[in-house]
Design a protein around this motif. Structure first.
Motif, mmCIF file in Angstrom:
data_model
loop_
_atom_site.group_PDB
_atom_site.id
_atom_site.type_symbol
_atom_site.label_atom_id
_atom_site.label_comp_id
_atom_site.label_asym_id
_atom_site.label_seq_id
_atom_site.Cartn_x
_atom_site.Cartn_y
_atom_site.Cartn_z
ATOM 1 N N TYR A 87 0.815 -1.227 0.000
ATOM 2 C CA TYR A 87 0.000 0.000 0.000
ATOM 3 C C TYR A 87 0.847 1.275 0.000
ATOM 4 N N VAL B 173 2.917 0.281 8.461
ATOM 5 C CA VAL B 173 2.370 0.844 9.707
ATOM 6 C C VAL B 173 2.978 0.118 10.912
ATOM 7 N N PHE C 23 2.144 -1.790 13.487
ATOM 8 C CA PHE C 23 2.031 -3.202 13.885
ATOM 9 C C PHE C 23 2.916 -4.079 12.998
ATOM 10 N N CYS D 226 -2.498 1.918 12.789
ATOM 11 C CA CYS D 226 -3.583 1.250 12.065
ATOM 12 C C CYS D 226 -4.832 1.361 12.928
ATOM 13 N N PRO D 227 -5.820 2.155 12.473
ATOM 14 C CA PRO D 227 -7.026 2.346 13.283
ATOM 15 C C PRO D 227 -7.730 1.032 13.621
ATOM 16 N N MET D 228 -7.585 0.033 12.759
ATOM 17 C CA MET D 228 -8.213 -1.253 13.107
ATOM 18 C C MET D 228 -7.498 -1.889 14.300
ATOM 19 N N ASN E 45 -2.915 -7.523 12.329
ATOM 20 C CA ASN E 45 -3.220 -6.097 12.527
ATOM 21 C C ASN E 45 -3.633 -5.859 13.982
ATOM 22 N N CYS F 258 -11.693 -2.004 9.138
ATOM 23 C CA CYS F 258 -10.722 -1.090 8.529
ATOM 24 C C CYS F 258 -11.473 0.072 7.885
ATOM 25 N N PRO F 259 -11.226 1.304 8.352
ATOM 26 C CA PRO F 259 -11.968 2.446 7.797
ATOM 27 C C PRO F 259 -11.686 2.683 6.317
ATOM 28 N N THR F 260 -10.580 2.171 5.816
ATOM 29 C CA THR F 260 -10.267 2.342 4.389
ATOM 30 C C THR F 260 -11.070 1.342 3.553
ATOM 31 N N HIS F 261 -11.093 0.096 3.964
ATOM 32 C CA HIS F 261 -11.778 -0.922 3.159
ATOM 33 C C HIS F 261 -13.306 -0.802 3.201
ATOM 34 N N GLU G 9 -10.963 -7.679 4.041
ATOM 35 C CA GLU G 9 -11.377 -6.633 4.991
ATOM 36 C C GLU G 9 -12.571 -5.840 4.460
ATOM 37 N N CYS H 206 -5.382 4.581 2.555
ATOM 38 C CA CYS H 206 -5.068 4.469 3.988
ATOM 39 C C CYS H 206 -4.119 5.621 4.339
ATOM 40 N N MET I 124 -0.711 4.627 5.913
ATOM 41 C CA MET I 124 0.297 4.077 4.995
ATOM 42 C C MET I 124 1.010 5.201 4.239
HETATM 43 FE FE1 SF4 Z 1 -5.003 -0.687 8.966
HETATM 44 FE FE2 SF4 Z 1 -6.839 -0.535 7.047
HETATM 45 FE FE3 SF4 Z 1 -4.608 0.881 6.820
HETATM 46 FE FE4 SF4 Z 1 -4.581 -1.809 6.554
HETATM 47 S S1 SF4 Z 1 -5.571 -0.307 5.215
HETATM 48 S S2 SF4 Z 1 -3.128 -0.560 7.728
HETATM 49 S S3 SF4 Z 1 -6.139 -2.383 8.068
HETATM 50 S S4 SF4 Z 1 -6.204 1.113 8.385
#
Ligand code: SF4
Ligand code: 13P
Length: 302
Positions: free
Chosen positions: A26, A61, A63, A86-88, A114, A171-174, A199, A259, A262
């Motif tokens: 990403y 990110v 993690f 990572c918000p998740m 994650n 995941c707020p992006t997916h 996700e 994201c 990222m």
């Molecule tokens: Fe976390 Fe979603 Fe970003 Fe992946 S895309 S790092 S799950 S926020």
């Protein structure tokens, strides 16, 4: 676009410091182009463990950098921006998971990578999007706590015979990718195959041709005879897909699937990181040992 000379300066410093640059699929194109290795979460963890380098600059990110450090405590793992989270992963704490475990003492515990290291330390086994189904099926217990992504949990529960107890993370992006987005792209590109990340919301997963990790998407695009693909994941991956498959066409399911974490990593920050040896990601030893057990269990399954 990286400032002129940045890539050369990074290259020089990298050699002086015996450093290797890893980038997640990403990352933006200019970061991917500087990296020694590009991959998904599982591939990068394995590479971080295997490579002979003193320093690992992790472009992804937190993690992910933590997982590299858990597996390779002898290497210095640098994250060029400590704010890249990572918000998740942040939706679950070790205390929260302990409480759920106490409510289901007969359940096995699977943690998506994650997660933070202290959450991993509370799990029996880790998984990534590429091996989640195999990991869950490898468990003896019938009941499985699966954290933190409720959509990956839903996908796994539909593809295994286990009773899954999910956590309410996402995941707020997916979740920005909608069924409508897929339908719109399908109308524009009727011959394209739809590949999505697990996700994504169940409605999107349900109408996809393939449900794949980011590494799985790169493999599928390479090996498939199909020439056009609708890509349901973070749009940074399009750079790699297009670069590796110049004769094929890739359309993002949604231009909104970005994201922001990222994208915090830039070539300039990589250079700064190598110059100043910052920010080091390290996990307290007691947590690292417990988290490593969980990651090692996963590496035995796949
Ligand atoms: Fe976390 Fe979603 Fe970003 Fe992946 S895309 S790092 S799950 S926020
Ligand atoms: P992959 O393991 O498929 O690379 O996914 C990581 C991730 O953060 C997805 O949002």
């Amino acid at each position: 676009m990286a400032q002129s000379g940045t890539a050369e300066k990074i290259q020089k410093l990298k050699e002086e410091r015996n450093a290797t640059i890893l980038a997640h699929n990403y990352q933006s194109g200019d970061v991917q182009d500087i990296a020694d290795y590009i991959g998904d979460s599982l591939e990068l963890s394995r590479i971080a463990e295997k490579i002979e380098a003193d320093i690992v600059v992790f472009c992804g990110v937190r993690f992910m950098a933590e997982t590299a450090s858990i597996l390779s405590p002898g290497k210095k793992v640098l994250l060029p921006d400590m704010g890249a989270g990572c918000p998740m992963a942040d939706r679950i704490t070790a205390g929260g998971l302990r409480k759920l475990k106490a409510e289901h003492p007969d359940a096995g515990v699977v943690g998506y990578v994650n997660t933070t290291a202290d959450v991993k330390a509370e799990t029996d086994i880790s998984c990534t999007s590429s091996n989640a189904i195999n990991v869950v099926n490898s468990m003896e217990r019938k009941k499985i706590i699966f954290v933190p992504d409720r959509y990956l949990a839903d996908y796994v529960s539909k593809n295994s015979r286990k009773t899954i107890i999910p956590w309410n993370g996402f995941c707020p992006t997916h979740v920005r990718i909608s069924q409508e987005d897929i339908r719109r792209q399908k109308e524009l590109h009727p011959d394209a195959k739809v590949m999505v990340h697990p996700e994504c919301i169940p409605g999107v997963v349900g109408i996809a041709d393939e449900v794949l990790s980011t590494g799985g998407m790169c493999r599928y695009a390479r090996e498939s005879d199909t020439r056009e693909f609708i890509v349901g994941t973070e749009i940074g991956i399009l750079h790699r897909l297009r670069k590796e498959n110049p004769g094929k066409k890739f359309y993002p399911a949604s231009e909104q699937a970005i994201c922001p974490d990222m994208k915090k990593i830039t070539p300039e920050k990589i250079l700064w990181s190598l110059k100043n040896m910052e920010y080091e990601v390290k996990v307290p030893e007691e947590i690292r040992i417990r988290a490593k057990k969980s990651v090692d269990q996963m590496l035995k399954v796949v």
